[in-house]
Design a protein around this motif. Structure first.
Motif, PDB file in Angstrom:
ATOM      1  N   ARG A  77       0.886  -1.168   0.000  1.00  0.00           N
ATOM      2  CA  ARG A  77       0.000   0.000   0.000  1.00  0.00           C
ATOM      3  C   ARG A  77       0.917   1.208   0.000  1.00  0.00           C
ATOM      4  O   ARG A  77       1.752   1.363   0.894  1.00  0.00           O
ATOM      5  CB  ARG A  77      -0.895  -0.016   1.227  1.00  0.00           C
ATOM      6  N   THR A  78       0.790   2.042  -1.028  1.00  0.00           N
ATOM      7  CA  THR A  78       1.690   3.176  -1.199  1.00  0.00           C
ATOM      8  C   THR A  78       0.903   4.472  -1.260  1.00  0.00           C
ATOM      9  O   THR A  78      -0.096   4.568  -1.977  1.00  0.00           O
ATOM     10  CB  THR A  78       2.518   3.014  -2.498  1.00  0.00           C
ATOM     11  N   HIS A  79       1.392   5.453  -0.507  1.00  0.00           N
ATOM     12  CA  HIS A  79       0.828   6.801  -0.516  1.00  0.00           C
ATOM     13  C   HIS A  79       1.915   7.731  -1.063  1.00  0.00           C
ATOM     14  O   HIS A  79       3.052   7.713  -0.577  1.00  0.00           O
ATOM     15  CB  HIS A  79       0.435   7.228   0.898  1.00  0.00           C
ATOM     16  N   ILE A  80       1.563   8.510  -2.091  1.00  0.00           N
ATOM     17  CA  ILE A  80       2.513   9.448  -2.705  1.00  0.00           C
ATOM     18  C   ILE A  80       1.895  10.838  -2.685  1.00  0.00           C
ATOM     19  O   ILE A  80       0.769  11.028  -3.137  1.00  0.00           O
ATOM     20  CB  ILE A  80       2.848   9.046  -4.156  1.00  0.00           C
ATOM     21  N   ARG A  81       2.662  11.797  -2.149  1.00  0.00           N
ATOM     22  CA  ARG A  81       2.216  13.192  -2.114  1.00  0.00           C
ATOM     23  C   ARG A  81       3.182  14.015  -2.950  1.00  0.00           C
ATOM     24  O   ARG A  81       4.390  13.973  -2.745  1.00  0.00           O
ATOM     25  CB  ARG A  81       2.188  13.715  -0.674  1.00  0.00           C
ATOM     26  N   ARG A  82       2.636  14.764  -3.902  1.00  0.00           N
ATOM     27  CA  ARG A  82       3.454  15.588  -4.787  1.00  0.00           C
ATOM     28  C   ARG A  82       3.602  16.988  -4.202  1.00  0.00           C
ATOM     29  O   ARG A  82       2.616  17.637  -3.875  1.00  0.00           O
ATOM     30  CB  ARG A  82       2.809  15.692  -6.170  1.00  0.00           C
ATOM     31  N   SER A 124       5.941  19.072  -5.932  1.00  0.00           N
ATOM     32  CA  SER A 124       6.127  19.717  -7.233  1.00  0.00           C
ATOM     33  C   SER A 124       6.302  18.592  -8.248  1.00  0.00           C
ATOM     34  O   SER A 124       6.316  17.424  -7.876  1.00  0.00           O
ATOM     35  CB  SER A 124       7.349  20.643  -7.232  1.00  0.00           C
ATOM     36  N   SER A 125       6.467  18.927  -9.512  1.00  0.00           N
ATOM     37  CA  SER A 125       6.606  17.872 -10.526  1.00  0.00           C
ATOM     38  C   SER A 125       7.938  17.138 -10.411  1.00  0.00           C
ATOM     39  O   SER A 125       8.138  16.119 -11.054  1.00  0.00           O
ATOM     40  CB  SER A 125       6.443  18.453 -11.928  1.00  0.00           C
ATOM     41  N   GLY A 126       8.843  17.658  -9.562  1.00  0.00           N
ATOM     42  CA  GLY A 126      10.125  17.000  -9.367  1.00  0.00           C
ATOM     43  C   GLY A 126      10.421  16.647  -7.923  1.00  0.00           C
ATOM     44  O   GLY A 126      11.567  16.338  -7.580  1.00  0.00           O
ATOM     45  N   LEU A 127       9.395  16.677  -7.056  1.00  0.00           N
ATOM     46  CA  LEU A 127       9.594  16.380  -5.644  1.00  0.00           C
ATOM     47  C   LEU A 127       8.346  15.706  -5.072  1.00  0.00           C
ATOM     48  O   LEU A 127       7.245  16.255  -5.170  1.00  0.00           O
ATOM     49  CB  LEU A 127       9.889  17.664  -4.863  1.00  0.00           C
ATOM     50  N   VAL A 128       8.521  14.504  -4.493  1.00  0.00           N
ATOM     51  CA  VAL A 128       7.401  13.755  -3.911  1.00  0.00           C
ATOM     52  C   VAL A 128       7.797  13.166  -2.559  1.00  0.00           C
ATOM     53  O   VAL A 128       8.983  12.983  -2.276  1.00  0.00           O
ATOM     54  CB  VAL A 128       6.916  12.598  -4.833  1.00  0.00           C
ATOM     55  N   GLN A 129       6.787  12.882  -1.751  1.00  0.00           N
ATOM     56  CA  GLN A 129       6.957  12.172  -0.487  1.00  0.00           C
ATOM     57  C   GLN A 129       6.247  10.826  -0.645  1.00  0.00           C
ATOM     58  O   GLN A 129       5.108  10.777  -1.099  1.00  0.00           O
ATOM     59  CB  GLN A 129       6.339  12.963   0.670  1.00  0.00           C
TER      60      GLN A 129
END
Length: 137
Positions: A99-104, A106-111
């Motif tokens: 289970r993966t959660h991705i928060r953007r 910017s278009s070049g930086l995610v958590q």
């Protein structure tokens, strides 16, 4: 009795549609946020003491969904799909799940936060993903 009452009220089609709307295949519609991420060389820095740094050539932001099951054919269910964050649950038959959660940011930086089971062993990690250049550099 419940379904008979629902049929008489004409609400069964709405209930079925609502249930279907909760789980959308990840590689069908949605997840536009991942498609907006820049392609190229990315660095993933795991959080925590002794956090490892991984480099990958990202040609599609959707690859960030199953980092611990890379290259495996897995089924996906979108749990949450917002303009700047997504949560996807996936199952790799006989190999585990995640289970993966991705928060953007910017278009070049995610958590990224991900947890699950791979080859019978649990995993859990949090990382920051950052575009660092072109692939092959």
């Amino acid at each position: 009795m419940f379904w008979e009452t629902m049929l008489k009220r004409g609400t069964v089609p709405f209930a079925i549609a609502a249930i279907g709307a909760l789980a959308v295949p990840a590689f069908g519609h949605g997840l536009g946020m991942l498609d907006q991420l820049e392609t190229g060389a990315w660095e993933l820095r795991e959080r925590g003491q002794g956090g490892e740094v991984h480099r990958l050539c990202l040609d599609n932001g959707r690859k960030l969904i199953q980092l611990r099951h890379q290259g495996m054919a897995c089924s996906h269910v979108v749990v949450d799909d917002k303009p700047d964050e997504v949560t996807v649950q996936y199952t790799c038959k006989g190999r585990g799940y995640g289970r993966t959660h991705i928060r953007r940011e910017s278009s070049g930086l995610v958590q990224i936060d991900s947890q699950g089971i791979v080859n019978g062993l649990p995993f859990s990690f949090s990382a920051e993903g950052r575009k660092v250049g072109k692939c092959g550099n």
